[in-house]
Design a protein around this motif. Structure first.
Motif, PDB file in Angstrom:
ATOM      1  N   ALA A 178       0.829  -1.206   0.000  1.00  0.00           N
ATOM      2  CA  ALA A 178       0.000   0.000   0.000  1.00  0.00           C
ATOM      3  C   ALA A 178       0.863   1.256   0.000  1.00  0.00           C
ATOM      4  O   ALA A 178       0.599   2.218  -0.724  1.00  0.00           O
ATOM      5  N   LYS A 179       1.922   1.253   0.815  1.00  0.00           N
ATOM      6  CA  LYS A 179       2.800   2.422   0.863  1.00  0.00           C
ATOM      7  C   LYS A 179       3.557   2.592  -0.459  1.00  0.00           C
ATOM      8  O   LYS A 179       3.729   3.714  -0.951  1.00  0.00           O
ATOM      9  N   ALA A 180       4.010   1.495  -1.036  1.00  0.00           N
ATOM     10  CA  ALA A 180       4.740   1.577  -2.304  1.00  0.00           C
ATOM     11  C   ALA A 180       3.864   2.177  -3.399  1.00  0.00           C
ATOM     12  O   ALA A 180       4.313   3.017  -4.191  1.00  0.00           O
ATOM     13  N   LEU A 181       2.606   1.749  -3.447  1.00  0.00           N
ATOM     14  CA  LEU A 181       1.685   2.294  -4.439  1.00  0.00           C
ATOM     15  C   LEU A 181       1.415   3.767  -4.182  1.00  0.00           C
ATOM     16  O   LEU A 181       1.407   4.590  -5.112  1.00  0.00           O
ATOM     17  N   PHE A 182       1.230   4.121  -2.926  1.00  0.00           N
ATOM     18  CA  PHE A 182       1.000   5.513  -2.534  1.00  0.00           C
ATOM     19  C   PHE A 182       2.184   6.388  -2.932  1.00  0.00           C
ATOM     20  O   PHE A 182       2.002   7.473  -3.513  1.00  0.00           O
ATOM     21  N   GLU A 183       3.397   5.922  -2.649  1.00  0.00           N
ATOM     22  CA  GLU A 183       4.590   6.698  -3.010  1.00  0.00           C
ATOM     23  C   GLU A 183       4.664   6.918  -4.521  1.00  0.00           C
ATOM     24  O   GLU A 183       5.006   8.006  -4.984  1.00  0.00           O
ATOM     25  N   HIS A 184       4.361   5.876  -5.274  1.00  0.00           N
ATOM     26  CA  HIS A 184       4.376   6.013  -6.735  1.00  0.00           C
ATOM     27  C   HIS A 184       3.380   7.081  -7.178  1.00  0.00           C
ATOM     28  O   HIS A 184       3.696   7.896  -8.062  1.00  0.00           O
ATOM     29  N   MET A 185       2.206   7.097  -6.583  1.00  0.00           N
ATOM     30  CA  MET A 185       1.189   8.077  -6.978  1.00  0.00           C
ATOM     31  C   MET A 185       1.623   9.490  -6.626  1.00  0.00           C
ATOM     32  O   MET A 185       1.407  10.428  -7.407  1.00  0.00           O
ATOM     33  N   ILE A 186       2.261   9.648  -5.456  1.00  0.00           N
ATOM     34  CA  ILE A 186       2.762  10.963  -5.064  1.00  0.00           C
ATOM     35  C   ILE A 186       3.865  11.416  -6.019  1.00  0.00           C
ATOM     36  O   ILE A 186       3.866  12.554  -6.517  1.00  0.00           O
ATOM     37  N   ASN A 187       4.829  10.526  -6.287  1.00  0.00           N
ATOM     38  CA  ASN A 187       5.981  10.874  -7.122  1.00  0.00           C
ATOM     39  C   ASN A 187       5.600  11.162  -8.562  1.00  0.00           C
ATOM     40  O   ASN A 187       6.353  11.815  -9.285  1.00  0.00           O
ATOM     41  N   ASN A 188       4.449  10.682  -8.961  1.00  0.00           N
ATOM     42  CA  ASN A 188       4.031  10.870 -10.351  1.00  0.00           C
ATOM     43  C   ASN A 188       2.806  11.771 -10.493  1.00  0.00           C
ATOM     44  O   ASN A 188       2.182  11.810 -11.560  1.00  0.00           O
ATOM     45  N   ASP A 244       8.755  -2.799  -6.780  1.00  0.00           N
ATOM     46  CA  ASP A 244       9.369  -1.649  -7.457  1.00  0.00           C
ATOM     47  C   ASP A 244      10.556  -1.133  -6.650  1.00  0.00           C
ATOM     48  O   ASP A 244      11.514  -0.586  -7.207  1.00  0.00           O
ATOM     49  N   TRP A 245      10.474  -1.284  -5.333  1.00  0.00           N
ATOM     50  CA  TRP A 245      11.546  -0.803  -4.447  1.00  0.00           C
ATOM     51  C   TRP A 245      12.834  -1.615  -4.607  1.00  0.00           C
ATOM     52  O   TRP A 245      13.922  -1.095  -4.355  1.00  0.00           O
ATOM     53  N   VAL A 246      12.708  -2.874  -4.976  1.00  0.00           N
ATOM     54  CA  VAL A 246      13.870  -3.768  -4.980  1.00  0.00           C
ATOM     55  C   VAL A 246      14.955  -3.271  -5.934  1.00  0.00           C
ATOM     56  O   VAL A 246      16.155  -3.386  -5.640  1.00  0.00           O
ATOM     57  N   SER A 267      11.887   3.179  11.627  1.00  0.00           N
ATOM     58  CA  SER A 267      12.394   4.464  12.108  1.00  0.00           C
ATOM     59  C   SER A 267      13.187   5.195  11.031  1.00  0.00           C
ATOM     60  O   SER A 267      13.367   6.407  11.083  1.00  0.00           O
ATOM     61  N   MET A 268      13.671   4.427  10.037  1.00  0.00           N
ATOM     62  CA  MET A 268      14.365   5.038   8.897  1.00  0.00           C
ATOM     63  C   MET A 268      13.435   5.201   7.704  1.00  0.00           C
ATOM     64  O   MET A 268      13.867   5.599   6.623  1.00  0.00           O
ATOM     65  N   GLY A 269      12.153   4.882   7.897  1.00  0.00           N
ATOM     66  CA  GLY A 269      11.191   5.002   6.811  1.00  0.00           C
ATOM     67  C   GLY A 269      11.373   3.952   5.741  1.00  0.00           C
ATOM     68  O   GLY A 269      11.061   4.197   4.564  1.00  0.00           O
ATOM     69  N   LEU A 270      11.864   2.764   6.127  1.00  0.00           N
ATOM     70  CA  LEU A 270      12.216   1.752   5.141  1.00  0.00           C
ATOM     71  C   LEU A 270      11.435   0.455   5.324  1.00  0.00           C
ATOM     72  O   LEU A 270      10.959   0.131   6.408  1.00  0.00           O
ATOM     73  N   HIS A 271      11.327  -0.286   4.235  1.00  0.00           N
ATOM     74  CA  HIS A 271      10.761  -1.631   4.187  1.00  0.00           C
ATOM     75  C   HIS A 271      11.892  -2.555   3.764  1.00  0.00           C
ATOM     76  O   HIS A 271      12.862  -2.134   3.113  1.00  0.00           O
ATOM     77  N   ILE A 272      11.787  -3.842   4.110  1.00  0.00           N
ATOM     78  CA  ILE A 272      12.866  -4.773   3.785  1.00  0.00           C
ATOM     79  C   ILE A 272      13.188  -4.790   2.288  1.00  0.00           C
ATOM     80  O   ILE A 272      14.342  -4.928   1.890  1.00  0.00           O
ATOM     81  N   ASN A 273      12.179  -4.598   1.432  1.00  0.00           N
ATOM     82  CA  ASN A 273      12.432  -4.586  -0.013  1.00  0.00           C
ATOM     83  C   ASN A 273      13.317  -3.420  -0.439  1.00  0.00           C
ATOM     84  O   ASN A 273      13.982  -3.481  -1.473  1.00  0.00           O
ATOM     85  N   GLN A 274      13.336  -2.359   0.371  1.00  0.00           N
ATOM     86  CA  GLN A 274      14.118  -1.181   0.010  1.00  0.00           C
ATOM     87  C   GLN A 274      15.594  -1.307   0.372  1.00  0.00           C
ATOM     88  O   GLN A 274      16.387  -0.450  -0.012  1.00  0.00           O
ATOM     89  N   MET A 304      10.437  -7.904 -14.570  1.00  0.00           N
ATOM     90  CA  MET A 304      11.710  -7.689 -13.876  1.00  0.00           C
ATOM     91  C   MET A 304      12.106  -6.220 -13.936  1.00  0.00           C
ATOM     92  O   MET A 304      13.259  -5.862 -14.102  1.00  0.00           O
ATOM     93  N   ASP A 305      11.111  -5.353 -13.833  1.00  0.00           N
ATOM     94  CA  ASP A 305      11.386  -3.914 -13.888  1.00  0.00           C
ATOM     95  C   ASP A 305      10.848  -3.268 -12.619  1.00  0.00           C
ATOM     96  O   ASP A 305      10.573  -3.944 -11.636  1.00  0.00           O
ATOM     97  N   SER A 306      10.677  -1.982 -12.627  1.00  0.00           N
ATOM     98  CA  SER A 306      10.145  -1.286 -11.452  1.00  0.00           C
ATOM     99  C   SER A 306       8.888  -0.499 -11.831  1.00  0.00           C
ATOM    100  O   SER A 306       8.688   0.628 -11.386  1.00  0.00           O
ATOM    101  N   ASN A 307       8.041  -1.132 -12.641  1.00  0.00           N
ATOM    102  CA  ASN A 307       6.835  -0.467 -13.142  1.00  0.00           C
ATOM    103  C   ASN A 307       5.547  -1.148 -12.688  1.00  0.00           C
ATOM    104  O   ASN A 307       4.498  -0.994 -13.318  1.00  0.00           O
ATOM    105  N   ASN A 308       5.624  -1.908 -11.603  1.00  0.00           N
ATOM    106  CA  ASN A 308       4.441  -2.640 -11.153  1.00  0.00           C
ATOM    107  C   ASN A 308       3.300  -1.723 -10.718  1.00  0.00           C
ATOM    108  O   ASN A 308       2.132  -1.983 -11.015  1.00  0.00           O
ATOM    109  N   SER A 309       3.629  -0.660 -10.012  1.00  0.00           N
ATOM    110  CA  SER A 309       2.593   0.266  -9.553  1.00  0.00           C
ATOM    111  C   SER A 309       1.877   0.914 -10.736  1.00  0.00           C
ATOM    112  O   SER A 309       0.648   1.042 -10.739  1.00  0.00           O
ATOM    113  N   ARG A 310       2.665   1.307 -11.737  1.00  0.00           N
ATOM    114  CA  ARG A 310       2.049   1.917 -12.916  1.00  0.00           C
ATOM    115  C   ARG A 310       1.125   0.931 -13.620  1.00  0.00           C
ATOM    116  O   ARG A 310       0.017   1.275 -14.033  1.00  0.00           O
TER     117      ARG A 310
END
Length: 516
Positions: free
Chosen positions: A156-166, A298-300, A402-409, A500-506
């Motif tokens: 959910a956060k990854a999708l949200f970040e993509h929407m904000i960034n775009n 997408d974070w990976v 606390s660093m704002g991170l997920h294991i995938n990042q 194998m890209d970083s376009n899953n959210s899109r």
């Protein structure tokens, strides 16, 4: 099909009969006792909602009485003239259809009794039934119980970040349901236009403005994305779309069976292969699956300043290996998730004593390698002593969050990944690097939770570890540049991952026709 709702007004129809509950929850029971205190003595028994549910408790308490929970098939023995069934379950339609299928030609009066929160939502749904849906998207990543770090995380956060960034927030209002909306953790996001955080518990708030806002959003959003708990949105209108992002695709089975077809409109997965697996495992239709890849994957393949800060804080080593053990034992309040795996003094697979950890640390030191053990979000941290190993680092969910991170990042910064049955293995496979799987409890895990892919060893893209010696050998291989299971990994990757890209959210947003 829907059962008739039991109210104070129509209770007179059943007050002379023996009452049997189907399903139960603390909220339903408390509300029933509050509404009908003089009829608690009429309760004669409780049936489980579904007959396939290993997590159903054996006993349940109502007021001062304790009842043994019976299998649902037992409803056929009830007497139509003297008995009545009251569904005390949030998905009353599912329970009702199941009961009717069991009863067959037998007939018995069946009612549904909601808890107080559901009654409140029904009132608001009625109030806002003519409200036009707005360009609002709701996000929720937490489960029904608060776990630090899971409140604003995962797909959910990854999708949200993509929407904000775009720039999607220029058109869409993005609203998060979290437990502590005033937390400073969200301050950086509140500066963006059309972003708001509201409380999960606002549905019961004494502050009428907060309560009104909660239900107005619930009744007017066009889309909702969840990573786990979808129940809060179960009363949605037919034109509201709920998408289950889930946590990932892997080999382990779900902890209980549920037919989810009517609980959400779509579910996201990593590939067409997993679409075929998941739609059967979750009791969905095939056309509900969206094999566009997981947003958090997408974070990976990407990095930012927060990611780099993590590795800078751990510099000085020639090699880095990440270990992500999955959940093994319940903690207080989550006993329902117990997977019946014995806990040793370290709480870790393979490394079953601190002495073994000492020996491994010496080997890691000789290789100038850092082993980072990322503990599961609901792991019982009280069993871990304060370790001070030079080359083994324990990392909690709180440390990452606390660093704002997920294991995938942070996966990108590790030369290899060790896990067991976690779906994180599918995410790491995108990097095409060595992997290993701790299987010392394979038989116990298979007999308790089980696997959705069998035989499970055919679907593990890496070295199998059964002993501390196996782990040491794998670490040596990684540090010396040997990748012994690359061929198997490549074959499984081709099957399990479509992109194998970083376009899953899109891709996900495009598939739902959510445009800027």
């Amino acid at each position: 099909m829907s059962p008739e709702r039991l109210t104070i007004e129509n209770f007179s129809r059943i007050e002379s009969k023996n009452i049997y509950f189907v399903g139960f929850s603390a909220g339903n029971i408390e509300h029933f006792v509050e509404c009908f205190p003089h009829f608690v003595s009429k309760i004669c028994g409780i049936f489980a909602v579904l007959d396939i549910d290993e997590r159903t408790p054996l006993e349940a308490n109502v007021a001062e009485e304790t009842y043994r929970v019976k299998a649902l098939e037992g409803v056929v023995s009830l007497d139509r003239n003297n008995d009545v069934l009251v569904i005390m379950y949030e998905y009353e339609k599912e329970a009702y259809e199941k009961i009717l299928s069991i009863l067959g030609k037998n007939k018995i009066d069946i009612y549904w009794f909601p808890d107080k929160a559901t009654e409140t939502e029904l009132d608001y749904r009625k109030k806002y039934r003519d409200l036009k849906l707005e360009d609002i998207i709701l996000f929720k990543s937490s489960s029904r119980q608060f776990v630090y770090g899971e409140d604003f995380n995962d797909n959910a956060k990854a999708l949200f970040e993509h929407m904000i960034n775009n720039g999607y927030n220029k058109r869409w209002k993005l609203v998060w349901l979290v437990y502590e909306p005033e937390s400073k953790d969200y301050d950086v996001w509140k500066h963006y236009d059309n972003v708001e955080f509201i409380g999960v518990q606002d549905k019961e708030a004494e502050d009428t403005e907060r309560k009104e806002l909660y239900y107005r959003y619930l009744c007017s959003v066009k889309y909702a994305f969840v990573t786990d708990d979808e129940s809060f949105f179960r009363r949605r209108r037919r034109d509201q779309i709920l998408v289950q992002l889930w946590h990932g695709d892997g080999v382990k089975g779900r902890t209980r069976f549920r037919v989810m077809e009517k609980r959400f409109e779509y579910m996201v997965c990593t590939s067409c292969f997993f679409a075929e697996v998941d739609y059967k495992d979750f009791g969905l239709r095939r056309n509900q699956m969206l094999p566009c890849g997981l947003p958090k994957d997408d974070w990976v393949l990407s990095s930012d300043d927060d990611d780099k800060r993590f590795i800078k804080n751990n510099k000085g080593f020639d090699h880095y290996i990440l270990w992500g053990p999955t959940f093994r034992k319940s903690v207080k309040g989550l006993e329902i998730l117990d997977e019946n795996v014995e806990i040793n003094e370290t709480g870790l697979p393979i490394l079953n004593s601190w002495e073994v950890c000492n020996e491994l640390n010496e080997k890691l030191k000789s290789l100038n390698c850092l082993l980072v053990i990322k503990l599961h979000p609901v792991a019982n941290l009280s069993i871990y002593r304060e370790i001070a190993y030079s080359n083994i680092k324990l990392m909690t969910n709180q440390d990452l969050y606390s660093m704002g991170l997920h294991i995938n990042q942070i996966m990108l910064y590790f030369d290899a990944f060790i896990t067991d049955y976690s779906s994180a293995a599918t995410s790491y496979m995108i990097l095409d690097r060595p992997m290993a799987f701790t299987l010392d409890d394979l038989d116990e895990y298979d007999s308790s939770r089980g696997f959705v892919l069998t035989p499970v060893r055919d679907y593990l893209p890496g070295k199998e570890l059964y002993t501390a010696e196996d782990m040491t050998e794998f670490i040596e291989d990684v540090c010396e540049g040997r990748d012994k299971t690359a061929d198997k990994r490549h074959l499984l990757c081709e099957k399990m991952i479509d992109y194998m890209d970083s376009n899953n959210s899109r891709r996900l947003l495009d598939s739902l026709s959510i445009i800027k």
